[in-house]
Design a protein around this motif. Structure first.
Motif, PDB file in Angstrom:
ATOM      1  N   TYR A 382       0.915  -1.434  -0.043  1.00  0.00           N
ATOM      2  CA  TYR A 382      -0.011   0.091   0.067  1.00  0.00           C
ATOM      3  C   TYR A 382       0.809   1.370  -0.041  1.00  0.00           C
ATOM      4  CZ  TYR A 382      -3.249  -3.510   1.414  1.00  0.00           C
ATOM      5  OH  TYR A 382      -4.163  -4.558   1.682  1.00  0.00           O
ATOM      6  N   ASN A 383       2.172   1.139   0.593  1.00  0.00           N
ATOM      7  CA  ASN A 383       3.155   2.258   0.487  1.00  0.00           C
ATOM      8  C   ASN A 383       3.502   2.467  -0.896  1.00  0.00           C
ATOM      9  OD1 ASN A 383       5.427   3.936   0.959  1.00  0.00           O
ATOM     10  ND2 ASN A 383       5.420   3.227   2.886  1.00  0.00           N
ATOM     11  N   PRO A 384       3.647   3.433  -1.556  1.00  0.00           N
ATOM     12  CA  PRO A 384       4.301   3.583  -2.889  1.00  0.00           C
ATOM     13  C   PRO A 384       5.919   3.568  -2.781  1.00  0.00           C
ATOM     14  CG  PRO A 384       3.189   5.845  -2.021  1.00  0.00           C
ATOM     15  CD  PRO A 384       2.786   4.775  -1.036  1.00  0.00           C
ATOM     16  N   ARG A 436      -7.560  -4.795   3.611  1.00  0.00           N
ATOM     17  CA  ARG A 436      -7.146  -6.156   3.174  1.00  0.00           C
ATOM     18  C   ARG A 436      -7.356  -6.785   1.784  1.00  0.00           C
ATOM     19  NH1 ARG A 436      -5.281 -10.104   1.707  1.00  0.00           N
ATOM     20  NH2 ARG A 436      -4.804 -11.991   3.026  1.00  0.00           N
ATOM     21  N   ASN A 437      -8.447  -6.745   1.172  1.00  0.00           N
ATOM     22  CA  ASN A 437      -8.848  -7.172  -0.029  1.00  0.00           C
ATOM     23  C   ASN A 437      -8.163  -6.619  -1.182  1.00  0.00           C
ATOM     24  OD1 ASN A 437     -10.353  -9.031   0.927  1.00  0.00           O
ATOM     25  ND2 ASN A 437     -12.060  -8.315   1.013  1.00  0.00           N
ATOM     26  N   ALA A 438      -7.814  -5.305  -1.242  1.00  0.00           N
ATOM     27  CA  ALA A 438      -7.292  -4.573  -2.234  1.00  0.00           C
ATOM     28  C   ALA A 438      -5.540  -4.742  -2.422  1.00  0.00           C
ATOM     29  CB  ALA A 438      -7.387  -2.858  -2.107  1.00  0.00           C
ATOM     30  N   TYR A 439      -5.050  -5.667  -1.473  1.00  0.00           N
ATOM     31  CA  TYR A 439      -3.667  -5.927  -1.451  1.00  0.00           C
ATOM     32  C   TYR A 439      -3.186  -6.289  -3.069  1.00  0.00           C
ATOM     33  CZ  TYR A 439       0.918  -7.254  -0.246  1.00  0.00           C
ATOM     34  OH  TYR A 439       2.493  -7.190  -0.320  1.00  0.00           O
ATOM     35  N   PRO A 440      -3.851  -7.223  -3.793  1.00  0.00           N
ATOM     36  CA  PRO A 440      -3.423  -7.559  -4.877  1.00  0.00           C
ATOM     37  C   PRO A 440      -3.435  -6.450  -5.946  1.00  0.00           C
ATOM     38  CG  PRO A 440      -5.376  -8.700  -4.613  1.00  0.00           C
ATOM     39  CD  PRO A 440      -4.839  -8.117  -3.114  1.00  0.00           C
ATOM     40  N   LEU A 441      -4.395  -5.716  -5.763  1.00  0.00           N
ATOM     41  CA  LEU A 441      -4.545  -4.471  -6.767  1.00  0.00           C
ATOM     42  C   LEU A 441      -3.063  -3.578  -6.517  1.00  0.00           C
ATOM     43  CD1 LEU A 441      -6.424  -3.075  -8.649  1.00  0.00           C
ATOM     44  CD2 LEU A 441      -7.149  -1.793  -6.796  1.00  0.00           C
ATOM     45  N   MET A 442      -2.792  -3.481  -5.431  1.00  0.00           N
ATOM     46  CA  MET A 442      -1.629  -2.579  -4.924  1.00  0.00           C
ATOM     47  C   MET A 442      -0.596  -3.147  -5.343  1.00  0.00           C
ATOM     48  SD  MET A 442      -2.886   0.242  -3.656  1.00  0.00           S
ATOM     49  CE  MET A 442      -3.917  -0.112  -5.049  1.00  0.00           C
ATOM     50  N   SER A 443      -0.325  -4.484  -5.305  1.00  0.00           N
ATOM     51  CA  SER A 443       1.189  -5.129  -5.423  1.00  0.00           C
ATOM     52  C   SER A 443       1.353  -5.314  -6.964  1.00  0.00           C
ATOM     53  CB  SER A 443       1.419  -6.706  -4.846  1.00  0.00           C
ATOM     54  OG  SER A 443       0.092  -7.379  -5.274  1.00  0.00           O
ATOM     55  N   VAL A 444       0.270  -5.977  -7.750  1.00  0.00           N
ATOM     56  CA  VAL A 444       0.047  -6.010  -9.144  1.00  0.00           C
ATOM     57  C   VAL A 444       0.440  -4.554  -9.928  1.00  0.00           C
ATOM     58  CG1 VAL A 444      -1.088  -6.847 -11.250  1.00  0.00           C
ATOM     59  CG2 VAL A 444      -0.947  -8.295  -9.142  1.00  0.00           C
ATOM     60  N   GLY A 445      -0.377  -3.720  -9.387  1.00  0.00           N
ATOM     61  CA  GLY A 445      -0.258  -2.280  -9.975  1.00  0.00           C
ATOM     62  C   GLY A 445       1.047  -1.535  -9.830  1.00  0.00           C
TER      63      GLY A 445
END
Length: 799
Positions: A382-384, A436-445
């Motif tokens: 989540y941290n840029p 929690r559920n947005a973790y893949p969106l952040m890591s893949v993005g």
């Protein structure tokens, strides 16, 4: 915690101004983009905001805020557009209407409902919304939130991401939506009535549907926030969901060829040797995947470097693979071992979580020992700045070698020995429970964004194990995780993929053959498993990615015999079939990108009037032309002397339903059949039922060993009479982003069934290396054939 109760009956008092109406202490305000109702007694505002004529946002927030509070919106990328709205009052409700949908706000309850512009009810809120405020702890000031809806009794809905329930319609569910290894949650559903709902929340969420109600209930939220969208049909809803959360970029042509993998190639010589063997056998192959442990032991987990001595020269490994005209992608994880450089840098800056993740064991011990734990920790995607650090090491250690793409494993991420208090860990965006559920969106993005900045010459390709709403914008293909290699598991993958696609994320695949082979102690020596693998590979031929992978036994074609033997021949036949369809598949991929279409199409998408397909979980359309019915039961294995043996002494059959509203052609025999009926189809081991919709136009490519071995200088164009049809043949440079600048061509083809004329329109567009002259061999399913020399100018052919 304090519940905000929403109740009260209000009467009209007076008009305050042109925009505000006083209702016994409650104020209704007309805004430029909708309506806002402030219920003073309950200190709650309900606001409706039109983003487009087809998309309306509904927000319910404390009245202590004059406007919708700011929040970190991770999925939605669309800003509100100016819409022409009309306002009114009817039946105790205030209305705001666009050109496409009417939204009604109940004067007494504040509940919202949605209708077509002609007055047909689509969806209604039911009961009172719930906001229960956290008074202490990491989520202080936020709320536990719930919104209840009323659906028609027999109304099927679809979506919620990728589930393993085996269901197509998601009615009658009681599901805790939290990311996992084999289930990828998306808080979105769409209805057969032609609308969709995106519950814009990233915390663990209950989705419940029963005879009384349908609701989302999330553990943490700043306020209730959801989007209603209409589209008229499933394609329209998906188009609006993608407009809201992001469009789909083109993947390279080579991603649509055949991919081989296993858990795992243990050396450089082994992985290069597999590619070499495929070339020797003249079996087509486009990609090879290196799974984990190329970095060494678990203390070096995901070092993003080749530290394992068996990979003695990774640069040469990549050069050898590329010299054989193959591509390679590599496993990277969301976690790091304590002896790695990324771990040390991230740890110094407080960018690692403390919950337990895979692998628990230290020096490869199993079961793990408490005195030798691995110390592997997940990073704060989540941290840029943490995403910057992640890319720095991926780029230096792997991308710089010429790696063609990424296998992002454990992007949910793995959370072992789960404790509820683990979700109270702080992330860059608040508590882990909140996002929690947005973790893949952040890591893949993070990987997608960084690679795009690093190079525009190579399209991003990411294979990932998890996804959330909006992930379609990140060049990713999601697979179903570490599933079991069983017939039952195989059956469940079909509706899993269809619901994932109906969640607006089109790129999806499975481990062909299943990951684990625990029910097959004899592994590939068991003919039942070999039959399962063949049938699964046939299904994989008609998925957006065709990829063989698994543990417990290798899956390369030569593990299943040799040429002339039934299992080998069936596998080879379908790999060749996949390559022959590449012009069709790549053109469908352009339709996905440019016209918001979908690869895997539940039959309800194209035949919504046929109630027989509303909950059909074992057939689908691949693109808009090809009906696929995977064979999901064993047919050619029997018991003999307490052992399973192969038995091909007779040909078995399976039932296929052909949807009403079209005529159909058997792909294998070209027999024409009427729709609206079930038929029996013989299915020897090397045949899976495939039917082509009348009116379809399908280009067939040359026989090749890899996707770009031969140009599409000569294509067979198969036409299936019985209805009018169109098809757009799309081409570009196949692996860069020049198409975004207009460097591509479209050749539209049209079939007029009544006149029996085939028209090839003038070519639109151009790109470097484009074919200016070519040959099309036109073949109709009723036996006509004509060769056409095409130079880019319009041609009409009478048949």
């Amino acid at each position: 915690m304090k519940a905000i109760i929403l109740t009260g009956i209000f009467s009209f008092v007076s008009v305050l101004s042109s925009s505000g109406i006083l209702l016994a202490g409650n104020v209704l305000t007309k805004t430029a983009r909708g309506l806002k109702l402030n219920i003073e007694e309950d200190k709650l505002v309900t606001e409706i905001v039109f983003y487009t004529p087809e998309i309306a946002r509904v927000v319910k927030y404390p009245s202590s805020s004059d406007t919708i509070p700011e929040r970190n919106n991770l999925s939605v990328v669309l800003a509100p557009h100016k819409c022409n709205l009309s306002y009114g009052e009817a039946g105790g409700k205030y209305t705001v209407t666009s050109s496409e949908v009417m939204v009604l706000l109940d004067k007494e309850t504040g509940n919202v409902s949605f209708q077509t512009k002609n007055g047909a009810v689509l969806l209604e809120e039911q009961e009172k919304p719930v906001l229960i405020q956290y008074k202490e702890g990491v989520n202080t000031g936020d709320y536990r939130i719930k919104q209840v809806f009323k659906l028609d009794k027999y109304e099927p809905i679809y979506g919620l991401g990728q589930m393993q329930s085996g269901k197509l319609s998601q009615r009658n569910q009681d599901k805790y939506l939290i990311q996992g290894n084999v289930e990828d949650v998306v808080t979105f559903f769409q209805s057969v009535k032609g609308y969709g709902v995106f519950w814009d929340n990233y915390s663990p969420t209950w989705f419940v549907d029963n005879e009384k109600a349908t609701f989302f209930e999330s553990e943490v939220g700043e306020f209730i926030d959801y989007y209603f969208m209409t589209g008229g049909n499933a394609d329209g809803v998906i188009a609006n969901m993608r407009e809201l959360t992001g469009q789909v970029p083109m993947l390279p042509l080579w991603t649509y060829g055949f991919w081989q993998s296993r858990e795992r190639y243990k050396s450089q010589n082994e992985i290069v040797g597999v590619v070499s063997k495929y070339r020797e056998l003249q079996v087509p192959l486009d990609g090879i995947i290196q799974d984990w442990q190329y970095w060494g032991g678990n203390y070096l987990w995901n070092a993003m470097e080749f530290l394992n001595g068996e990979f003695w020269n990774p640069q040469k490994m990549m050069e050898d693979i590329h010299a054989m005209n193959a591509k390679a992608i590599i496993s990277i994880w969301s976690s790091f071992g304590p002896m790695t450089k990324p771990y040390k840098e991230l740890d110094e800056k407080g960018m690692l979580f403390n919950f337990q993740t895979w692998p628990l064991a230290g020096p490869d011990l199993w079961p793990p020992r408490e005195d030798y734990l691995s110390g592997v920790r997940v990073y704060d995607a989540y941290n840029p700045k943490a995403r910057d650090i992640y890319w720095k090491y991926a780029n230096k250690g792997l991308f710089a070698l010429g790696m063609d793409g990424w296998w992002m494993d454990s992007t949910e991420p793995d959370h072992l020995n789960f404790k509820d208090e683990d979700l109270n860990e702080e992330t860059f965006l608040g508590s882990l429970r909140k996002v929690r559920n947005a973790y893949p969106l952040m890591s893949v993005g993070g990987v997608y964004d960084h690679q795009c900045k690093a190079s525009s010459d190579k399209r991003v390709f990411i294979l990932t194990r998890s996804a959330f709403a909006g992930q379609q914008r990140y060049g990713a293909n999601t697979w179903t995780g570490d599933i079991q290699g069983t017939w039952d598991s195989f059956k469940r993958q079909i509706p899993a993929g269809l619901n994932f696609s109906l969640s607006a994320i089109p790129n999806w695949n499975t481990d062909i053959g299943g990951f684990f082979l625990g029910e097959y102690p004899k592994k590939l020596a068991d003919p039942d498993y070999k039959e399962l693998y063949v049938r699964w590979l046939q299904f994989g031929t008609f998925c957006p990615m065709m990829r063989s992978h698994g543990a417990d036994a290798p899956r390369e074609i030569y593990q299943f015999g040799q040429k002339g033997e039934p299992y080998y021949d069936a596998i080879e036949k379908f790999i060749h079939l996949r390559y022959s369809l590449l012009p069709y598949i790549y053109s469908v991929s352009w339709e996905v990108t440019s016209r918001q279409s979908t690869f895997l199409r539940a039959l309800v998408m194209d035949f919504p009037k046929d109630k027989n397909v509303w909950d059909m979980n074992n057939e689908y359309m691949f693109g808009k032309s090809i009906l696929v019915k995977p064979v999901t039961d064993p047919m050619y294995t029997r018991m003999q002397d307490e052992e399973r043996v192969s038995d091909f002494s007779s040909v078995k059959s399976t039932e296929v339903y052909l949807p009403e509203g079209a005529d159909w052609y058997d792909y294998w025999t070209e027999e024409k059949l009427a729709g609206g009926v079930s038929v029996q189809k013989e299915v020897p081991l090397d045949v899976m039922p495939l039917y082509v919709k009348a009116g379809s136009i399908i280009p067939i490519g040359p026989e090749v060993q890899y996707a770009q071995q031969k140009s599409w200088q000569q294509l067979d164009i198969h036409v299936y009479p019985g209805a009018d049809g169109t098809f757009c043949l799309y081409e570009d440079e196949f692996d860069n982003y020049n198409y975004e600048k207009g460097a591509y061509s479209e050749i539209w083809m049209k079939w007029n069934d009544k006149k029996r004329t085939f028209t090839i329109e003038s070519r639109k567009g151009e790109y470097q290396g484009m074919l200016h002259e070519r040959t099309f061999v036109l073949k109709t399913a009723d036996g006509k054939e004509k060769t056409i020399n095409y130079t880019g100018k319009k041609i009409n052919i009478k048949l």
